[in-house]
Design an enzyme around this catalytic site. Structure first.
Site, short mmCIF file in Angstrom:
data_model
loop_
_atom_site.label_atom_id
_atom_site.label_comp_id
_atom_site.label_asym_id
_atom_site.label_seq_id
_atom_site.Cartn_x
_atom_site.Cartn_y
_atom_site.Cartn_z
N ASP A 448 47.06 42.32 21.15
CA ASP A 448 46.29 42.30 22.37
C ASP A 448 47.25 42.82 23.46
OD1 ASP A 448 44.52 41.08 24.43
OD2 ASP A 448 46.18 39.68 24.60
N1 LIG Z 1 37.94 37.77 36.57
C1 LIG Z 1 37.96 39.10 36.53
N2 LIG Z 1 38.06 39.79 37.68
C2 LIG Z 1 38.06 41.12 37.67
N3 LIG Z 1 37.96 41.88 36.59
C3 LIG Z 1 37.84 41.27 35.42
C4 LIG Z 1 37.83 39.85 35.32
N4 LIG Z 1 37.68 39.52 34.02
C5 LIG Z 1 37.64 40.68 33.34
N5 LIG Z 1 37.72 41.73 34.15
C6 LIG Z 1 37.67 43.16 33.78
O1 LIG Z 1 37.35 43.25 32.41
C7 LIG Z 1 38.40 43.91 31.70
C8 LIG Z 1 38.52 43.35 30.33
O2 LIG Z 1 38.93 42.01 30.36
P1 LIG Z 1 39.46 41.26 29.07
O3 LIG Z 1 39.79 39.87 29.47
O4 LIG Z 1 38.49 41.45 27.95
O5 LIG Z 1 40.75 42.06 28.64
P2 LIG Z 1 42.20 42.13 29.31
O6 LIG Z 1 42.66 40.75 29.59
O7 LIG Z 1 42.20 43.09 30.45
O8 LIG Z 1 43.06 42.82 28.17
P3 LIG Z 1 43.47 42.27 26.73
O9 LIG Z 1 42.26 42.41 25.90
O10 LIG Z 1 44.55 43.18 26.34
O11 LIG Z 1 43.91 40.85 26.92
C9 LIG Z 1 39.62 43.73 32.55
O12 LIG Z 1 40.54 44.74 32.33
C10 LIG Z 1 39.01 43.81 33.94
O13 LIG Z 1 38.82 45.15 34.31
#
Ligand SMILES: Nc1ncnc2c1ncn2[C@@H]1O[C@H](COP(=O)(O)OP(=O)(O)OP(=O)(O)O)[C@@H](O)[C@H]1O
Ligand SMILES: [Zn+2]
Length: 758
Positions: A448
């Site tokens: 991840d």
């Molecule tokens: N609370 C939030 N505020 C703003 N954007 C968000 C939020 N949660 C998710 N996102 C958006 O959704 C995307 C995907 O989130 P997700 O948690 O699935 O993955 P990540 O944490 O960015 O990456 P990884 O999968 O590598 O952990 C983020 O990159 C962001 O653009």
């Protein structure tokens, strides 16, 4: 744990078509599902080892019994047979190293279980105490040794047969009663275990007039059993030593401000505890005052002390070195990280590793086969070839001794348990021998991005207003929306807002959209306005229009490694501002990836973030296989796809990666010391935030496998040698006992070596 176990056998492999998309998050995810079909995979571990977990009724109770008499691991069979007919016994679990039997049952009276175990001599009957004190036992044992040796010497010097016989019989009586008694029990239950084999060998030797040999055999056997028990104690103690790190009592602040020493198990969550310099931390907590360096080796395996300041977490069992610390308890006795580690290791020991299962199956065939060979040996030559009965029976008795699969059966658990413990000492918590064995077969490790390859603490570096609101106002709206979210990006925005010491607005109808962002209503003077905050995917879903200029601005920021989220007015469907945050790559990410590559393991990145940011991070750490814009279910699908190349491990944070972690052959989490979920969801939990531990795990897996192969070869090799020597007539009884028990001891010590090499 139980729930998690049930997840595993249901593994499915899906064959879908999908591509690592390089760009933004506009890719249509529906495509993956359309083309994919799934089929259940017949996993070897779907075969329940003992009983069937899924068949256990909900009202069943669990009884844990410590059976010190569970000497030879083959005795588990005796127990299994004893309870086989009882329908109210649903599950039998054997922890042979700790000698704990766990019975899941729906009996009204647990005494039934006790009675049964007394009947098969594995539990002492409390009504008639027959056991001697250890001193007396040792004295009897020593006397038996002297007598056995004397009878051998008397026999040599040509003494009267009666004198030789009486000396030998005395020796057998002193050292062998318990073996003979157990042998009789085994015979009554038609169980071919070591005690029965030894009893037959000894009685047979006596019957054909080999008195001194009978005495020496039983003495050597008892001696070896004692050594075996003592060495297994070592493996056992290595685990309980972990828990012993937490002190029994600690200083607790009273209501009137004084400090009082209280037993650790009576201290509640929320109370303030003091750890003086040189004292161990009693419970998990958060430092409320004081600073000190703390050695957390029992939890994280790192030997360097960690500096602790107000607000930092401390763990039960760690050593407070130089300063005085006061901490507020966050986990009471029994549920501290240390306790959870110890419980996990204990549970891991109960699960039989694949090699162990294979050996157990083999032993079940091996013993009856050799037993039959012995029978033939005793009868065929005298009946068909007029050989001497005496010689043939003698050879058969030798065969009986080597029919014991003990060395073979003990060779694997002792090795696996040592390796599990050794891993735990390095801060690698492996939840079962099967993961340890499988780690070396891994073809791919999927990572991840956020919080795994990167530190997971992104910082806001740019706010770009797109409409009539100024930067401060945009930040206030974004921070208000995100104050209810746990996402690292949310933290970055909230933190930046805090620095400006502005107020946070009340948000109603808040919704968190996994992998996309958040939405909610904020009051604007008189009426509420709906906002969305998130990635491009969320903008597309909510029909927010982005101009070409805005899109190219986003792409530009992303290709520099930033993650961009957009704040938009939901009703007007217009973008209000761009927020760009950047995370730092962990310093040892790149080294770990190249180390894995040199071990022949492929790496892949699975991220919810956009393609351009993912590419930038991928380039920095050296991962080329990148899957971006993934929702948690997508991650799971990609794992299944990677599994077609071979076993896959997934390293994630355990929160939104849970489905992928469960699907992977080995689910791994990082920094489990700090997160209860991470500790619970993973098959392998690395206690520290240290990526290099993955390579360490694989090295350990290789070493464990080497020792397993050595042990199995030693155990089998010695047996085969003796089998041949016996057929040729070159071996005798006590040599056979020496070889059998010698083999057991060699494999035990060889297995324990894994504990030492730190
Ligand atoms: N609370 C939030 N505020 C703003 N954007 C968000 C939020 N949660 C998710 N996102 C958006 O959704 C995307 C995907 O989130 P997700 O948690 O699935 O993955 P990540 O944490 O960015 O990456 P990884 O999968 O590598 O952990 C983020 O990159 C962001 O653009
Ligand atoms: Zn044995």
């Amino acid at each position: 744990m139980a729930n998690y176990l049930q997840l595993k056998p249901k593994k499915q492999h899906s064959h879908g078509h999908s591509h690592a998309n390089g760009g933004g998050c506009s890719h249509d995810h529906g495509e993956h599902t359309n083309h994919s079909h799934t089929h259940a995979h017949d996993e070897h571990d779907a075969v329940p080892a003992v009983g069937d977990k899924s068949a256990v009724p909900s009202n069943a109770s669990v009884l844990k019994l410590t059976l010190t008499a569970m000497d030879c691991p083959t005795e588990a069979n005796l127990i299994r047979q004893a309870f086989a007919q009882n329908e109210q016994i649903h599950l039998l679990e054997f922890d042979l190293i700790n000698r704990v039997l766990t019975v899941t049952h729906t009996l009204d009276d647990e005494q039934d279980i006790h009675r049964k175990l007394i009947d098969i001599d594995l539990l002492d009957d409390p009504s008639k105490s027959t056991s001697h004190s250890p001193q007396i036992e040792w004295a009897m044992f020593a006397a038996s040794g002297v007598l056995a040796l004397s009878s051998e010497l008397l026999d040599w010097s040509g003494a009267n047969t009666y004198v030789v016989a009486i000396t030998a019989l005395l020796a057998v009586a002193l050292a062998g009663t318990s073996t003979l008694k157990k042998g009789w029990t085994a015979l009554r239950h038609f169980n071919l275990n070591i005690n029965l084999l030894m009893s037959v060998a000894v009685i047979g030797a006596l019957l054909i007039g080999q008195f001194p040999e009978a005495a020496v055999v039983i003495f050597l056997f008892t001696l070896a059993e004692k050594i075996e028990a003592a060495s297994l104690d070592r493996a056992r103690n290595a685990i309980s030593a972990l828990q012993a790190h937490a002190p029994e009592s600690a200083l607790v602040r009273q209501e009137n401000g004084t400090w009082q020493l209280s037993p650790s198990n009576q201290i509640n969550v929320g109370q303030i505890v003091r750890a003086r310099p040189g004292e161990r931390i009693a419970l998990d907590g958060i430092v409320s005052s004081g600073t000190s360096s703390v050695n957390q080796a029992p939890i994280t395996g790192e030997s360097m002390p960690v500096f602790k300041n107000k607000g930092d977490a401390v763990f039960a069992g760690s050593l407070n070195e130089d300063g005085s610390l006061e901490y507020q308890v966050t986990a009471a006795a029994g549920s501290t990280t240390l306790d959870r580690i110890a419980t996990a290791i204990q549970q891991a020991q109960q699960q039989r590793a694949p090699t162990e299962r294979m050996i157990d199956r083999f032993a079940k065939i091996y013993t009856p086969c050799v037993f039959m060979a012995a029978l033939l040996m005793a009868t065929v030559p005298p009946l068909l070839f007029a050989a001497s009965w005496h010689d043939s029976i003698y050879k058969a008795l030798v065969l009986l001794v080597i029919a014991c699969p003990c060395a073979l059966v003990i060779s694997t658990p002792v090795t696996v348990v040592s390796a599990l413990t050794s891993a735990a000492r390095r801060g690698i918590l492996v939840k079962g021998g099967q993961y340890l064995e499988q780690a070396r077969h891994l073809k791919t490790i999927a990572f991840d991005k956020t919080g795994t390859l990167t530190i997971g603490k992104p910082v806001l570096n740019n706010i770009i207003p797109l409409a009539n609101l100024d930067q401060a106002m945009c930040l206030q709206l974004a921070a208000s929306l995100n104050s209810l979210s746990q996402h690292p990006i949310a933290n970055a925005i909230v933190e930046a807002h805090k620095k400006q010491a502005r107020r946070v607005d009340y948000v109603s109808n808040f919704k968190s959209l996994t992998g996309r962002g958040v939405m909610g209503d904020i009051l604007n003077e008189t009426h509420p306005i709906s906002y969305v905050l998130g990635n491009v995917l969320l903008m597309a879903e909510t029909k927010v229009k982005l101009t070409t200029a805005q899109i190219s601005q986003i792409e530009q920021l992303e290709s520099k490694g930033n993650t961009v989220v957009i704040l938009a007015h939901a009703q007007h469907q217009i973008a209000l501002a761009l927020f760009s945050v950047a995370d730092q790559v962990r310093e040892n990410s790149q080294a770990t990836i190249s180390q894995l590559r040199s071990m022949g393991i492929n790496t892949a990145m699975l991220t919810g973030d956009n393609g351009r940011t993912a590419e930038t991070v991928g380039q920095e750490v050296g991962i080329t296989k990148i899957y971006s814009c993934l929702l948690p279910e997508d991650k799971q699908k990609h794992i299944a796809e990677l599994q077609e190349l071979g076993p896959v491990a997934m390293l994630g944070d355990g929160v939104n990666d849970a489905p992928a972690l469960a699907r992977a052959d080995i689910g791994m989490t990082l920094g489990a010391a700090a997160s209860a979920t991470a500790l619970e969801t993973a098959d392998v939990a690395f206690m520290q935030d240290d990526l290099s531990k993955i390579a360490e795990l694989i090295t350990l897996s290789n070493r464990c496998s080497k020792v397993l192969i050595q042990n199995i070869s030693i155990a089998l090799g010695i047996k085969i040698c003796f089998f041949a020597l016996t057929l040729l007539g070159y071996s005798n009884l006590w040599m056979a006992v020496f070889a059998d028990m010698g083999a057991s001891l060699i494999v035990i010590f060889n297995g324990l070596r894994l504990l030492k090499q730190d």
